[in-house]
Scaffold this motif. Structure first.
Motif, PDB file in Angstrom:
ATOM      1  N   PHE A  37       3.088 -12.860  -8.736  1.00 20.62           N
ATOM      2  CA  PHE A  37       3.015 -12.654  -7.302  1.00 20.62           C
ATOM      3  C   PHE A  37       2.491 -13.928  -6.659  1.00 20.62           C
ATOM      4  O   PHE A  37       1.914 -14.790  -7.325  1.00 20.62           O
ATOM      5  N   GLN A  39       0.609 -15.343  -2.736  1.00 24.38           N
ATOM      6  CA  GLN A  39       0.095 -14.991  -1.423  1.00 24.38           C
ATOM      7  C   GLN A  39      -0.258 -16.252  -0.662  1.00 24.38           C
ATOM      8  O   GLN A  39      -1.099 -17.036  -1.111  1.00 24.38           O
ATOM      9  N   LYS A  43      -0.526 -14.079   4.983  1.00 20.67           N
ATOM     10  CA  LYS A  43       0.649 -13.289   4.599  1.00 20.67           C
ATOM     11  C   LYS A  43       0.282 -12.292   3.514  1.00 20.67           C
ATOM     12  O   LYS A  43      -0.724 -12.431   2.828  1.00 20.67           O
ATOM     13  N   GLU A  44       1.144 -11.284   3.358  1.00 19.15           N
ATOM     14  CA  GLU A  44       0.932 -10.300   2.305  1.00 19.15           C
ATOM     15  C   GLU A  44       1.315 -10.885   0.948  1.00 19.15           C
ATOM     16  O   GLU A  44       2.121 -11.809   0.854  1.00 19.15           O
ATOM     17  N   ARG A  45       0.737 -10.300  -0.073  1.00 23.09           N
ATOM     18  CA  ARG A  45       1.102 -10.699  -1.438  1.00 23.09           C
ATOM     19  C   ARG A  45       2.530 -10.242  -1.711  1.00 23.09           C
ATOM     20  O   ARG A  45       2.891  -9.108  -1.419  1.00 23.09           O
ATOM     21  N   GLU A  46       3.328 -11.132  -2.258  1.00 19.93           N
ATOM     22  CA  GLU A  46       4.731 -10.817  -2.501  1.00 19.93           C
ATOM     23  C   GLU A  46       5.103 -11.088  -3.954  1.00 19.93           C
ATOM     24  O   GLU A  46       4.597 -12.023  -4.576  1.00 19.93           O
ATOM     25  N   ASP A 107       8.027  -5.287  -7.575  1.00 17.41           N
ATOM     26  CA  ASP A 107       7.339  -6.154  -6.628  1.00 17.41           C
ATOM     27  C   ASP A 107       6.319  -5.403  -5.767  1.00 17.41           C
ATOM     28  O   ASP A 107       5.880  -5.924  -4.732  1.00 17.41           O
ATOM     29  N   ASP A 108       5.928  -4.233  -6.204  1.00 15.50           N
ATOM     30  CA  ASP A 108       4.904  -3.452  -5.512  1.00 15.50           C
ATOM     31  C   ASP A 108       3.539  -3.848  -6.066  1.00 15.50           C
ATOM     32  O   ASP A 108       3.148  -3.400  -7.147  1.00 15.50           O
ATOM     33  N   ALA A 109       2.806  -4.657  -5.337  1.00 18.92           N
ATOM     34  CA  ALA A 109       1.534  -5.172  -5.832  1.00 18.92           C
ATOM     35  C   ALA A 109       0.535  -4.058  -6.116  1.00 18.92           C
ATOM     36  O   ALA A 109      -0.287  -4.171  -7.024  1.00 18.92           O
ATOM     37  N   SER A 110       0.605  -2.988  -5.351  1.00 17.34           N
ATOM     38  CA  SER A 110      -0.353  -1.895  -5.539  1.00 17.34           C
ATOM     39  C   SER A 110      -0.135  -1.134  -6.841  1.00 17.34           C
ATOM     40  O   SER A 110      -0.981  -0.326  -7.240  1.00 17.34           O
TER      41      SER A 110
END
Length: 125
Positions: A37, A39, A43-46, A107-110
């Motif tokens: 990932f 960041q 910006k959001e983590r991608e 790609d869902d960081a959570s």
């Protein structure tokens, strides 16, 4: 204890290359997916790229396809991200993550349990 440690970041000119590494403990590398990932400030983590550790599948964000390559060593103890043709917009903190929740998008960081502390990549124009 679960540990992920990223190295290889730095300052590079646009068009240059870097290779990031993520050293893992044997435990974390027995997990399903390992993912890079990034960041950028504000910006959001991608998700950048992901690999299914037990098979040949890999996934890339459209912004890095054809320029970045994710791989693992034969011992499956180190994850790599080869970054070529770097652009200023690739500037970010890069993190490796492990152990994705079943059914979640790559790609869902959570969805990831374990994270490294990150390595900074800065691309100058």
């Amino acid at each position: 204890q679960v540990q992920l440690q990223e190295t290889g970041g730095g300052l590079v000119e646009a068009g240059g290359s870097l290779r990031l590494s993520c050293a893992t403990s044997e435990y974390t590398y027995s997990t399903n997916y390992m993912t890079w990932f990034r960041q950028a400030p504000g910006k959001e983590r991608e998700g950048v790229a992901s690999i299914y550790t037990a098979g040949p599948m890999s996934f890339y964000d459209d912004s890095v396809k054809g320029r970045f390559t994710i791989s693992q060593d034969e011992a499956r103890e180190t994850l790599y991200l080869q970054m070529n043709s770097l652009k200023p917009e690739d500037t970010a903190m890069y993190y490796c993550a492990a152990d994705k929740r079943y059914g979640a998008n790559w790609d869902d960081a959570s969805a990831y349990t374990y994270w490294g502390q990150g390595t900074q990549v800065t691309v100058s124009s």
